[in-house]
Design a protein around this motif. Structure first.
Motif, PDB file in Angstrom:
ATOM      1  N   ILE A 153       0.848  -1.197   0.000  1.00  0.00           N
ATOM      2  CA  ILE A 153       0.000   0.000   0.000  1.00  0.00           C
ATOM      3  C   ILE A 153       0.883   1.248   0.000  1.00  0.00           C
ATOM      4  N   LEU A 154       0.580   2.154  -0.913  1.00  0.00           N
ATOM      5  CA  LEU A 154       1.275   3.446  -0.988  1.00  0.00           C
ATOM      6  C   LEU A 154       0.319   4.550  -0.534  1.00  0.00           C
ATOM      7  N   VAL A 155       0.796   5.390   0.376  1.00  0.00           N
ATOM      8  CA  VAL A 155       0.031   6.572   0.794  1.00  0.00           C
ATOM      9  C   VAL A 155       0.822   7.786   0.325  1.00  0.00           C
ATOM     10  N   VAL A 156       0.236   8.579  -0.545  1.00  0.00           N
ATOM     11  CA  VAL A 156       0.902   9.780  -1.067  1.00  0.00           C
ATOM     12  C   VAL A 156       0.087  11.003  -0.678  1.00  0.00           C
ATOM     13  N   TYR A 157       0.752  12.008  -0.145  1.00  0.00           N
ATOM     14  CA  TYR A 157       0.011  13.196   0.266  1.00  0.00           C
ATOM     15  C   TYR A 157       0.831  14.447   0.030  1.00  0.00           C
ATOM     16  N   TYR A 158       0.125  15.570  -0.028  1.00  0.00           N
ATOM     17  CA  TYR A 158       0.757  16.890   0.103  1.00  0.00           C
ATOM     18  C   TYR A 158       0.131  17.546   1.320  1.00  0.00           C
ATOM     19  N   SER A 159       0.924  18.298   2.064  1.00  0.00           N
ATOM     20  CA  SER A 159       0.401  19.019   3.221  1.00  0.00           C
ATOM     21  C   SER A 159       1.194  20.299   3.392  1.00  0.00           C
ATOM     22  N   ALA A 160       0.497  21.408   3.668  1.00  0.00           N
ATOM     23  CA  ALA A 160       1.195  22.681   3.893  1.00  0.00           C
ATOM     24  C   ALA A 160       1.324  23.000   5.374  1.00  0.00           C
ATOM     25  N   THR A 161       0.374  22.508   6.175  1.00  0.00           N
ATOM     26  CA  THR A 161       0.422  22.831   7.606  1.00  0.00           C
ATOM     27  C   THR A 161       0.212  21.600   8.493  1.00  0.00           C
ATOM     28  N   GLY A 162       0.321  20.422   7.924  1.00  0.00           N
ATOM     29  CA  GLY A 162       0.377  19.205   8.743  1.00  0.00           C
ATOM     30  C   GLY A 162      -0.902  18.407   8.858  1.00  0.00           C
ATOM     31  N   ASN A 163      -2.046  18.989   8.474  1.00  0.00           N
ATOM     32  CA  ASN A 163      -3.302  18.249   8.674  1.00  0.00           C
ATOM     33  C   ASN A 163      -3.396  17.015   7.779  1.00  0.00           C
ATOM     34  N   THR A 164      -3.132  17.201   6.499  1.00  0.00           N
ATOM     35  CA  THR A 164      -3.224  16.054   5.583  1.00  0.00           C
ATOM     36  C   THR A 164      -2.179  15.007   5.953  1.00  0.00           C
ATOM     37  N   PRO A 173     -19.302   0.888  11.463  1.00  0.00           N
ATOM     38  CA  PRO A 173     -20.166   1.677  12.359  1.00  0.00           C
ATOM     39  C   PRO A 173     -19.544   3.019  12.760  1.00  0.00           C
ATOM     40  N   HIS A 174     -18.205   3.076  12.858  1.00  0.00           N
ATOM     41  CA  HIS A 174     -17.515   4.318  13.203  1.00  0.00           C
ATOM     42  C   HIS A 174     -17.906   5.449  12.257  1.00  0.00           C
ATOM     43  N   LEU A 175     -18.177   5.076  11.009  1.00  0.00           N
ATOM     44  CA  LEU A 175     -18.407   6.089   9.992  1.00  0.00           C
ATOM     45  C   LEU A 175     -19.786   6.734  10.106  1.00  0.00           C
ATOM     46  N   MET A 176     -20.683   6.130  10.889  1.00  0.00           N
ATOM     47  CA  MET A 176     -21.977   6.780  11.103  1.00  0.00           C
ATOM     48  C   MET A 176     -21.780   8.066  11.893  1.00  0.00           C
ATOM     49  N   GLU A 177     -20.700   8.140  12.686  1.00  0.00           N
ATOM     50  CA  GLU A 177     -20.385   9.360  13.439  1.00  0.00           C
ATOM     51  C   GLU A 177     -19.430  10.263  12.678  1.00  0.00           C
ATOM     52  N   SER A 178     -18.392   9.638  12.127  1.00  0.00           N
ATOM     53  CA  SER A 178     -17.286  10.420  11.587  1.00  0.00           C
ATOM     54  C   SER A 178     -17.338  10.546  10.084  1.00  0.00           C
ATOM     55  N   GLY A 179     -18.315   9.865   9.473  1.00  0.00           N
ATOM     56  CA  GLY A 179     -18.168   9.505   8.071  1.00  0.00           C
ATOM     57  C   GLY A 179     -18.310  10.604   7.053  1.00  0.00           C
ATOM     58  N   ASN A 180     -17.536  10.422   6.023  1.00  0.00           N
ATOM     59  CA  ASN A 180     -17.747  11.097   4.748  1.00  0.00           C
ATOM     60  C   ASN A 180     -17.658   9.964   3.726  1.00  0.00           C
ATOM     61  N   PRO A 181     -18.781   9.563   3.128  1.00  0.00           N
ATOM     62  CA  PRO A 181     -18.758   8.372   2.267  1.00  0.00           C
ATOM     63  C   PRO A 181     -17.851   8.516   1.054  1.00  0.00           C
ATOM     64  N   TYR A 182     -17.475   9.758   0.735  1.00  0.00           N
ATOM     65  CA  TYR A 182     -16.614   9.977  -0.434  1.00  0.00           C
ATOM     66  C   TYR A 182     -15.149   9.691  -0.137  1.00  0.00           C
ATOM     67  N   GLY A 183     -14.780   9.703   1.142  1.00  0.00           N
ATOM     68  CA  GLY A 183     -13.382   9.464   1.518  1.00  0.00           C
ATOM     69  C   GLY A 183     -13.109  10.108   2.860  1.00  0.00           C
ATOM     70  N   GLY A 184     -11.993   9.732   3.469  1.00  0.00           N
ATOM     71  CA  GLY A 184     -11.638  10.297   4.769  1.00  0.00           C
ATOM     72  C   GLY A 184     -11.457  11.805   4.665  1.00  0.00           C
ATOM     73  N   SER A 185     -11.959  12.525   5.657  1.00  0.00           N
ATOM     74  CA  SER A 185     -11.823  13.989   5.599  1.00  0.00           C
ATOM     75  C   SER A 185     -11.852  14.586   6.995  1.00  0.00           C
ATOM     76  N   PHE A 186     -11.400  15.830   7.069  1.00  0.00           N
ATOM     77  CA  PHE A 186     -11.389  16.542   8.352  1.00  0.00           C
ATOM     78  C   PHE A 186     -11.587  18.032   8.087  1.00  0.00           C
ATOM     79  N   VAL A 187     -12.430  18.653   8.918  1.00  0.00           N
ATOM     80  CA  VAL A 187     -12.660  20.102   8.827  1.00  0.00           C
ATOM     81  C   VAL A 187     -11.805  20.785   9.874  1.00  0.00           C
ATOM     82  N   ALA A 191      -7.748  23.985  13.715  1.00  0.00           N
ATOM     83  CA  ALA A 191      -7.743  22.794  14.574  1.00  0.00           C
ATOM     84  C   ALA A 191      -6.918  21.693  13.929  1.00  0.00           C
ATOM     85  N   ALA A 192      -6.259  20.885  14.765  1.00  0.00           N
ATOM     86  CA  ALA A 192      -5.540  19.700  14.273  1.00  0.00           C
ATOM     87  C   ALA A 192      -6.533  18.543  14.217  1.00  0.00           C
ATOM     88  N   PRO A 193      -6.308  17.570  13.318  1.00  0.00           N
ATOM     89  CA  PRO A 193      -7.236  16.443  13.200  1.00  0.00           C
ATOM     90  C   PRO A 193      -7.525  15.785  14.548  1.00  0.00           C
TER      91      PRO A 193
END
Ligand SMILES: Cc1cc2nc3c(=O)[nH]c(=O)nc-3n(C[C@H](O)[C@H](O)[C@H](O)COP(=O)(O)O)c2cc1C
Length: 204
Positions: free
Chosen positions: A5-16, A153-167, A172-174
Protein backbone atom coordinates in the motif's frame (compact mmCIF):
# COMPACT_ATOMS: atom_id res chain seq x y z
CA UNK A 1 4.10 -11.55 -0.03
CA UNK A 2 2.36 -8.74 1.93
CA UNK A 3 -0.11 -6.46 0.21
CA UNK A 4 1.68 -3.29 -0.84
CA UNK A 5 0.00 0.00 0.00
CA UNK A 6 1.27 3.45 -0.99
CA UNK A 7 0.03 6.57 0.79
CA UNK A 8 0.90 9.78 -1.07
CA UNK A 9 0.01 13.20 0.27
CA UNK A 10 0.76 16.89 0.10
CA UNK A 11 0.40 19.02 3.22
CA UNK A 12 1.20 22.68 3.89
CA UNK A 13 0.42 22.83 7.61
CA UNK A 14 0.38 19.20 8.74
CA UNK A 15 -3.30 18.25 8.67
CA UNK A 16 -3.22 16.05 5.58
CA UNK A 17 0.02 14.52 6.85
CA UNK A 18 -1.71 13.49 10.09
CA UNK A 19 -4.56 11.93 8.11
CA UNK A 20 -2.00 10.07 5.96
CA UNK A 21 -0.30 8.63 9.06
CA UNK A 22 -3.60 7.43 10.47
CA UNK A 23 -4.63 5.82 7.20
CA UNK A 24 -1.23 4.11 7.04
CA UNK A 25 -1.65 2.81 10.60
CA UNK A 26 -5.02 1.30 9.66
CA UNK A 27 -3.51 -0.41 6.63
CA UNK A 28 -0.60 -1.76 8.72
CA UNK A 29 -3.10 -3.36 11.14
CA UNK A 30 -3.89 -5.84 8.35
CA UNK A 31 -0.22 -6.78 7.92
CA UNK A 32 0.20 -4.74 4.75
CA UNK A 33 3.57 -3.36 3.71
CA UNK A 34 2.92 0.41 3.73
CA UNK A 35 4.97 3.27 2.29
CA UNK A 36 4.06 6.86 3.19
CA UNK A 37 5.38 9.44 0.76
CA UNK A 38 4.98 13.16 0.17
CA UNK A 39 5.58 15.40 -2.84
CA UNK A 40 7.87 18.40 -3.36
CA UNK A 41 6.89 21.85 -2.07
CA UNK A 42 6.83 24.00 -5.20
CA UNK A 43 5.19 27.17 -3.87
CA UNK A 44 7.30 30.34 -4.04
CA UNK A 45 9.23 30.97 -0.83
CA UNK A 46 7.50 34.31 -0.26
CA UNK A 47 4.05 32.66 -0.40
CA UNK A 48 5.17 30.15 2.23
CA UNK A 49 6.74 32.88 4.39
CA UNK A 50 3.47 34.84 4.53
CA UNK A 51 1.85 31.97 6.48
CA UNK A 52 3.75 31.21 9.72
CA UNK A 53 2.14 27.75 10.05
CA UNK A 54 3.14 26.86 6.49
CA UNK A 55 6.68 28.14 7.06
CA UNK A 56 6.96 26.19 10.33
CA UNK A 57 5.84 22.97 8.59
CA UNK A 58 8.36 23.46 5.79
CA UNK A 59 11.13 24.23 8.31
CA UNK A 60 10.32 21.08 10.32
CA UNK A 61 10.63 18.85 7.23
CA UNK A 62 11.39 16.69 5.46
CA UNK A 63 8.46 14.75 6.89
CA UNK A 64 8.61 11.75 4.56
CA UNK A 65 10.54 10.61 1.51
CA UNK A 66 9.34 12.02 -1.78
CA UNK A 67 7.05 9.80 -3.85
CA UNK A 68 8.60 8.34 -6.99
CA UNK A 69 6.99 6.65 -9.96
CA UNK A 70 8.64 3.43 -8.78
CA UNK A 71 6.60 3.69 -5.55
CA UNK A 72 3.45 3.83 -7.63
CA UNK A 73 4.48 0.88 -9.79
CA UNK A 74 5.31 -1.08 -6.59
CA UNK A 75 1.90 -0.54 -4.99
CA UNK A 76 -1.06 -2.89 -5.23
CA UNK A 77 -3.26 -0.19 -3.72
CA UNK A 78 -2.89 3.47 -2.91
CA UNK A 79 -4.44 6.36 -1.02
CA UNK A 80 -3.88 9.91 -2.23
CA UNK A 81 -4.46 12.94 -0.01
CA UNK A 82 -4.40 16.69 -0.37
CA UNK A 83 -5.68 19.73 1.47
CA UNK A 84 -8.63 21.32 -0.32
CA UNK A 85 -7.42 24.31 -2.30
CA UNK A 86 -10.21 26.39 -3.78
CA UNK A 87 -12.37 23.29 -3.97
CA UNK A 88 -9.78 20.97 -5.53
CA UNK A 89 -6.44 19.25 -4.83
CA UNK A 90 -3.25 21.25 -4.35
CA UNK A 91 -1.07 21.80 -7.41
CA UNK A 92 1.88 20.14 -5.64
CA UNK A 93 -0.06 16.87 -5.45
CA UNK A 94 -1.55 17.24 -8.92
CA UNK A 95 1.94 17.73 -10.31
CA UNK A 96 2.90 14.26 -9.06
CA UNK A 97 -0.27 12.75 -10.52
CA UNK A 98 0.45 14.49 -13.81
CA UNK A 99 3.86 12.83 -13.98
CA UNK A 100 2.29 9.36 -14.26
CA UNK A 101 1.57 9.46 -18.01
CA UNK A 102 4.33 6.99 -18.85
CA UNK A 103 3.02 4.36 -16.42
CA UNK A 104 -0.54 5.03 -17.61
CA UNK A 105 0.48 4.54 -21.26
CA UNK A 106 1.95 1.14 -20.38
CA UNK A 107 -1.24 0.13 -18.55
CA UNK A 108 0.67 -0.18 -15.29
CA UNK A 109 -1.85 1.78 -13.25
CA UNK A 110 -4.88 -0.28 -14.25
CA UNK A 111 -6.42 -2.51 -11.57
CA UNK A 112 -4.71 -0.76 -8.68
CA UNK A 113 -7.11 -0.19 -5.80
CA UNK A 114 -7.32 3.52 -5.00
CA UNK A 115 -8.97 6.04 -2.74
CA UNK A 116 -8.58 9.66 -1.70
CA UNK A 117 -8.65 11.78 1.46
CA UNK A 118 -8.66 15.49 2.21
CA UNK A 119 -9.03 18.28 4.74
CA UNK A 120 -10.61 21.72 4.35
CA UNK A 121 -11.09 24.53 6.82
CA UNK A 122 -14.88 24.71 6.39
CA UNK A 123 -17.58 22.05 6.35
CA UNK A 124 -18.93 23.05 2.95
CA UNK A 125 -15.63 24.32 1.59
CA UNK A 126 -15.14 21.62 -1.03
CA UNK A 127 -14.18 18.37 0.70
CA UNK A 128 -16.23 16.26 -1.70
CA UNK A 129 -15.17 18.15 -4.82
CA UNK A 130 -11.51 17.59 -3.91
CA UNK A 131 -12.06 13.87 -3.32
CA UNK A 132 -13.97 13.49 -6.58
CA UNK A 133 -11.29 15.44 -8.50
CA UNK A 134 -8.57 13.10 -7.22
CA UNK A 135 -10.78 10.11 -8.05
CA UNK A 136 -11.13 11.37 -11.64
CA UNK A 137 -7.43 10.60 -12.10
CA UNK A 138 -8.05 7.05 -10.84
CA UNK A 139 -10.82 6.54 -13.42
CA UNK A 140 -8.41 7.50 -16.20
CA UNK A 141 -5.83 5.06 -14.89
CA UNK A 142 -8.39 2.25 -14.86
CA UNK A 143 -7.91 1.91 -11.12
CA UNK A 144 -10.57 0.40 -8.88
CA UNK A 145 -11.96 3.20 -6.72
CA UNK A 146 -13.14 2.01 -3.32
CA UNK A 147 -15.41 4.50 -1.61
CA UNK A 148 -15.54 4.75 2.16
CA UNK A 149 -19.33 4.59 2.30
CA UNK A 150 -20.64 3.82 5.78
CA UNK A 151 -18.94 0.43 5.73
CA UNK A 152 -17.96 0.56 9.41
CA UNK A 153 -20.17 1.68 12.36
CA UNK A 154 -17.51 4.32 13.20
CA UNK A 155 -18.41 6.09 9.99
CA UNK A 156 -21.98 6.78 11.10
CA UNK A 157 -20.38 9.36 13.44
CA UNK A 158 -17.29 10.42 11.59
CA UNK A 159 -18.17 9.51 8.07
CA UNK A 160 -17.75 11.10 4.75
CA UNK A 161 -18.76 8.37 2.27
CA UNK A 162 -16.61 9.98 -0.43
CA UNK A 163 -13.38 9.46 1.52
CA UNK A 164 -11.64 10.30 4.77
CA UNK A 165 -11.82 13.99 5.60
CA UNK A 166 -11.39 16.54 8.35
CA UNK A 167 -12.66 20.10 8.83
CA UNK A 168 -9.82 22.15 10.31
CA UNK A 169 -11.91 25.20 11.30
CA UNK A 170 -9.89 27.78 13.25
CA UNK A 171 -6.65 25.85 12.61
CA UNK A 172 -7.74 22.79 14.57
CA UNK A 173 -5.54 19.70 14.27
CA UNK A 174 -7.24 16.44 13.20
CA UNK A 175 -9.23 15.01 16.11
CA UNK A 176 -9.67 11.38 17.16
CA UNK A 177 -12.97 11.12 15.27
CA UNK A 178 -11.34 12.07 11.98
CA UNK A 179 -8.20 10.03 12.62
CA UNK A 180 -10.38 7.02 13.44
CA UNK A 181 -12.19 7.37 10.12
CA UNK A 182 -8.84 7.43 8.34
CA UNK A 183 -7.75 4.28 10.18
CA UNK A 184 -10.94 2.58 9.00
CA UNK A 185 -10.22 3.81 5.49
CA UNK A 186 -6.69 2.41 5.57
CA UNK A 187 -7.81 -0.93 6.91
CA UNK A 188 -10.57 -1.22 4.32
CA UNK A 189 -8.20 -0.19 1.51
CA UNK A 190 -5.65 -2.83 2.50
CA UNK A 191 -8.26 -5.56 2.99
CA UNK A 192 -9.91 -4.98 -0.39
CA UNK A 193 -6.55 -4.58 -2.10
CA UNK A 194 -5.50 -7.98 -0.73
CA UNK A 195 -8.58 -9.62 -2.27
CA UNK A 196 -8.06 -7.87 -5.62
CA UNK A 197 -4.31 -8.50 -5.79
CA UNK A 198 -4.74 -12.17 -4.85
CA UNK A 199 -7.43 -12.62 -7.48
CA UNK A 200 -5.37 -10.91 -10.16
CA UNK A 201 -2.33 -13.10 -9.40
CA UNK A 202 -4.46 -16.25 -9.60
CA UNK A 203 -5.81 -15.14 -12.98
CA UNK A 204 -2.30 -14.60 -14.47
C1 LIG B 1 -4.57 28.57 -1.07
C2 LIG B 1 -5.52 27.89 -0.13
C3 LIG B 1 -6.78 27.55 -0.58
C4 LIG B 1 -7.69 26.93 0.29
N1 LIG B 1 -8.93 26.61 -0.18
C5 LIG B 1 -9.85 26.10 0.67
C6 LIG B 1 -11.16 25.80 0.21
O1 LIG B 1 -11.49 25.88 -0.98
N2 LIG B 1 -12.06 25.38 1.13
C7 LIG B 1 -11.76 25.24 2.47
O2 LIG B 1 -12.64 24.90 3.25
N3 LIG B 1 -10.49 25.45 2.91
C8 LIG B 1 -9.54 25.88 2.04
N4 LIG B 1 -8.26 26.09 2.48
C9 LIG B 1 -7.88 25.67 3.85
C10 LIG B 1 -7.15 24.30 3.87
O3 LIG B 1 -7.78 23.34 3.05
C11 LIG B 1 -7.13 23.76 5.29
O4 LIG B 1 -6.50 24.69 6.14
C12 LIG B 1 -6.47 22.40 5.42
O5 LIG B 1 -6.82 21.82 6.66
C13 LIG B 1 -4.94 22.50 5.32
O6 LIG B 1 -4.40 21.20 5.28
P1 LIG B 1 -2.82 20.96 5.46
O7 LIG B 1 -2.50 21.29 6.90
O8 LIG B 1 -2.60 19.53 5.14
O9 LIG B 1 -2.13 21.87 4.50
C14 LIG B 1 -7.31 26.66 1.63
C15 LIG B 1 -6.03 26.99 2.06
C16 LIG B 1 -5.14 27.59 1.20
C17 LIG B 1 -3.76 27.94 1.69
Amino acid sequence: MSTRILVVYYSATGNTAALAESLAAGARETGADVRVRTVPETAPADAVAKNPRWQAWVDAGPHHDLATLADLEWADGLAVGSPTRFGGPAAQLKSYLDSTGGLWAQGKLADKVARSFTTASTRHGGLESTLLAINNVFYHWGAIVVPLGYADPHLMESGNPYGGSFVSRKSAAPDELALGALRVQGKRLATITTHVATGLKQAE
